[in-house]
Design an enzyme around this catalytic site. Structure first.
Site, PDB file in Angstrom:
ATOM      1  N   SER A   1       5.186   1.060  -3.278  1.00  0.00           N
ATOM      2  CA  SER A   1       4.322   0.765  -2.137  1.00  0.00           C
ATOM      3  C   SER A   1       4.561   1.721  -0.980  1.00  0.00           C
ATOM      4  CB  SER A   1       4.575  -0.660  -1.640  1.00  0.00           C
ATOM      5  OG  SER A   1       4.408  -1.584  -2.683  1.00  0.00           O
ATOM      6  N   GLN A   2       3.584   1.759  -0.088  1.00  0.00           N
ATOM      7  CA  GLN A   2       3.686   2.521   1.160  1.00  0.00           C
ATOM      8  C   GLN A   2       4.873   1.969   1.969  1.00  0.00           C
ATOM      9  OE1 GLN A   2       0.615   1.077   3.657  1.00  0.00           O
ATOM     10  NE2 GLN A   2       0.517   2.929   4.908  1.00  0.00           N
TER      11      GLN A   2
END
Ligand code: SAH
Length: 219
Positions: free
Chosen positions: A64-65
């Site tokens: 994920s970011q």
């Protein structure tokens, strides 16, 4: 030739300027500073490790970011002694962050892809995450054998809030999960009370799909 260490240092600085604006928990920011994201991405993506974007980690999955990791982690409101579950170990990065925030607790994390699971388990051991139990997902969603959990974090998109995970949540426990259709989800914070479940929507997000029981059809 661009010096990769200089680039990583510059990107890292810029990333933490963003994170410090958005995230108020000092503990979460400290944990994000301590975990080397470049160790959790494939070699060809190392140069992009400190960009605020999700990155491919193989098997069609993503890490994920960083902002999303920080946001979800902050929403869990950890004290440090919880019994926690992560569904979707992926690279192991989110698990390493949670590990630092659970000095007196334990994290259970489950992954359904064997290759990702093996890589993540090796990385978590290498990072010294002794309070993490990483296991392959079974036919049952989550880890009912280790329930109940004080907190549950789902890092894959759920078509609806999974009943079986709500059952694995202790009374007083909190669950954070992306819930909604494949293309965009609501990030949900659910708290289990003596009476039932109180649910609030934190905002929009995009995750790869949860597969298997209570997940999406495999396409
Ligand atoms: N938290 C991860 C990112 C997860 S991406 C990180 O920090 O890198 C979502 C992951 O969920 C993928 O690796 C996918 O294989 C896994 N997944 C999908 N359905 C699952 C299920 N039912 N049980 C466990 N893992 C699942």
């Amino acid at each position: 030739m661009i010096n990769i260490f200089k680039k990583l240092e510059r990107d890292r600085h810029a990333l933490f300027v963003i994170l410090r604006k958005e995230i108020s928990s000092k503990q979460v920011l400290d944990a994000m500073e301590r975990v080397p994201r470049e160790e959790f991405v494939p070699p060809e993506a190392r140069g992009m490790a400190y960009l605020n974007i999700p990155l491919a980690i193989g098997s069609g999955q993503t890490i994920s970011q960083p902002y999303m990791v920080a946001w979800m982690t902050e929403a869990l409101g950890l004290r440090g002694d919880e019994r926690a579950l992560e569904v979707g170990t992926g690279s192991g990065y989110q698990a390493a962050i949670l590990s630092l925030l659970l000095p007196r607790g334990r994290l259970y994390t489950v992954e359904r892809d064997l290759g990702l699971f093996e890589n993540a388990r090796a990385r978590l051991a290498q990072q010294g995450c002794h309070n993490v139990t990483a296991e392959m997902a079974t036919d049952a969603l989550g880890a009912p054998e280790y329930a109940p959990f004080d907190v549950i974090l789902v890092t894959a998109a759920c078509p609806r809030l999974p009943d079986s995970l709500v059952k694995q949540l202790a009374v007083g426990g909190r669950l954070v999960a992306p819930v909604g259709p494949r293309d965009e989800q609501d990030l949900i914070l659910a708290s289990r009370t003596g009476e039932g479940l109180s649910v609030s929507v934190m905002g929009k997000c995009r995750f790869v799909p949860l597969l298997g029981p209570e997940g999406f059809e495999e396409s």
